[in-house]
Design a protein around this motif. Structure first.
Motif, PDB file in Angstrom:
ATOM      1  N   ASN A 213      27.297  17.392  14.251  1.00 41.67           N
ATOM      2  CA  ASN A 213      27.297  19.069  14.744  1.00 41.67           C
ATOM      3  C   ASN A 213      28.944  19.696  14.125  1.00 41.67           C
ATOM      4  O   ASN A 213      30.286  18.938  14.389  1.00 41.67           O
ATOM      5  CB  ASN A 213      27.138  18.643  16.087  1.00 41.67           C
ATOM      6  CG  ASN A 213      28.151  19.763  17.026  1.00 41.67           C
ATOM      7  OD1 ASN A 213      28.085  21.128  16.873  1.00 41.67           O
ATOM      8  ND2 ASN A 213      26.588  20.328  17.837  1.00 41.67           N
TER       9      ASN A 213
ATOM     10  N   LYS B 136      28.019  12.883  14.695  1.00 39.78           N
ATOM     11  CA  LYS B 136      26.878  13.441  13.882  1.00 39.78           C
ATOM     12  C   LYS B 136      26.619  14.776  13.080  1.00 39.78           C
ATOM     13  O   LYS B 136      25.539  14.155  12.712  1.00 39.78           O
ATOM     14  CB  LYS B 136      25.497  13.584  14.894  1.00 39.78           C
ATOM     15  CG  LYS B 136      25.808  12.366  16.465  1.00 39.78           C
ATOM     16  CD  LYS B 136      24.510  12.754  17.752  1.00 39.78           C
ATOM     17  CE  LYS B 136      24.449  12.050  18.616  1.00 39.78           C
ATOM     18  NZ  LYS B 136      23.458  12.532  20.025  1.00 39.78           N
TER      19      LYS B 136
ATOM     20  N   GLU C 185      29.212  14.081  19.601  1.00 38.75           N
ATOM     21  CA  GLU C 185      28.005  15.686  18.570  1.00 38.75           C
ATOM     22  C   GLU C 185      29.228  15.857  17.003  1.00 38.75           C
ATOM     23  O   GLU C 185      28.368  15.258  15.840  1.00 38.75           O
ATOM     24  CB  GLU C 185      28.524  15.978  19.661  1.00 38.75           C
ATOM     25  CG  GLU C 185      26.864  16.282  20.265  1.00 38.75           C
ATOM     26  CD  GLU C 185      25.765  16.494  19.735  1.00 38.75           C
ATOM     27  OE1 GLU C 185      25.407  16.465  18.676  1.00 38.75           O
ATOM     28  OE2 GLU C 185      24.836  15.292  20.663  1.00 38.75           O
TER      29      GLU C 185
END
Length: 396
Positions: free
Chosen positions: A291, A289, A286
């Protein structure tokens, strides 16, 4: 002698069947992410390798599955349960009662149960493993190997808390330390690798549970986990170090009851509380990505580890080697890189190429001119437990 080792953790059960004393692994496996939607089992034997997703609701379900696999005609390694002569169990908290490996009886089990309150994520799972093993391997001897044993060498000035003396004298409230089987195994491997008599080593055990130890000349001198396995580094669901006044604030001002606060700090905090994920594999994915919560959680975890490294360098007045081990320590190139970044003041210089190309085994990932060796050493708590179990039942 065939020795089955059961290592029941907070969210997994690892197992290995050994032929002792030659230390041959007959089969091994791990039941992972117990109680989660994506739970799975990996099993290896000379006959077949099994790797599949399967719903595993709790530790009893996991242990029943393991027993079936050991006896399975296509996957197993034994034809009869009577082939297993001893079962060695990892037990997280031994309190002040157990300082070495011991044969399990009703008194030992009662004491392990009394310590549930100090290791609520672990001792219940450990005892469940013992009870299931006793019911299945009725003729086998059962041994308990305690995580706390390795840390008995921590000096009083390090294990004693600055609270009234009677709490230690009358109630044994002190730092005990955990993951001791792992820290013992990898520190001995590091000493062997370094080839020196005197050594100052920091061992970093990073998994769903995390801890860090200062090991001088083979003896543990300090450790991040304390009275229970809840403080120190940030963990999968546990907060690690926290100002204790927050607990009183939650109870007195926010009106949480004691059990709710304990549940929050043990099962809803750590990486889970920060990100919604308890598994670092998910958090790293995450973060890549974009996050922001996952990025911050990684920064917080790394910062905490670095603080402990600094304090242990000071406590030992030097450092020869740091060791990364356990699931995250062995498999996360990212975490190793972040922890070792900007640590040249301590003589810690990481070889990024060696770090990224690591595959298995004991490996030196430090630069050639690094004053401190940086090692990846796969922990083998199961082998250490098998050795101690075998030695217990084969004493001359």
């Amino acid at each position: 002698m065939k020795v089955l080792v059961l290592n029941s953790g907070s969210s997994s059960v690892k197992y290995q069947l050994f032929s002792m004393p030659d230390e041959m692994v007959l089969c091994s496996g791990v039941v992972d992410r117990i109680g989660q939607l994506d739970s799975s089992i990996k099993h290896r034997s000379s006959k077949h390798n099994l790797n599949k997703k399967i719903e595993i609701s709790d530790h009893k379900n996991a242990l029943d599955l393991i027993v079936n696999l050991l006896l399975d005609e296509n996957n197993g390694a034994i034809a009869s349960i009577d082939e297993i002569e001893a079962v060695g169990h990892r037990v997280v908290h031994g309190g002040s009662s157990f300082k070495e490996t011991i044969e399990i009886d009703s008194i030992v089990k009662s004491r392990i149960e009394e310590l549930f309150i100090l290791a609520p994520l672990h001792n219940p799972a450990n005892l469940e493993g013992i009870n299931v093993a006793e019911s299945v391997f009725v003729n086998a001897k059962q041994a308990a190997v305690f995580d706390t044993a390795f840390h008995q060498t921590i000096p009083e000035h390090a294990y004693k808390y600055a609270i009234p003396n009677e709490f230690l004298e009358d109630h044994n409230i002190r730092l005990y330390g955990f993951h001791g089987t792992s820290h013992k195994y990898v520190s001995e491997k590091a000493i062997e690798y370094l080839g020196v008599k005197n050594s100052k080593i920091i061992t970093i055990h990073l998994g769903n549970g995390c801890s860090i130890s200062a090991v001088e000349n083979g003896e543990c001198k300090d450790h991040s986990l304390g009275f229970s396995p809840a403080n120190g580094l940030i963990m999968g669901t546990r907060s690690g170090d926290i100002d204790h006044s927050i607990i009183f604030y939650l109870i007195n001002s926010l009106k949480f009851d004691i059990d709710e606060v304990n549940k929050i700090l043990q099962t809803k905090s750590g990486m889970l509380g920060l990100t919604g994920f308890s598994d670092l594999r998910d958090i790293e994915a995450e973060a890549l990505k974009g996050n922001s919560e996952c990025k911050l959680a990684l920064d917080m975890s790394v910062y905490r580890i670095k603080k402990y490294i600094g304090s242990y360098v000071s406590a030992m007045n030097g450092l020869d080697c740091i060791v990364f081990t356990a699931g995250i320590g062995e498999n996360s190139e990212l975490m190793r890189g972040l922890v070792c970044a900007d640590m040249d003041v301590f003589g810690i210089e990481l070889d990024e190429s060696a770090n990224s190309s690591y595959s298995n085994g004991v490996s030196d990932i430090s630069k050639k001119n690094s004053k401190v060796k940086i090692l990846i050493i796969p922990t083998n708590e199961e082998l250490e437990i098998a050795r101690q179990t075998y030695n217990l039942f084969n004493q001359e």
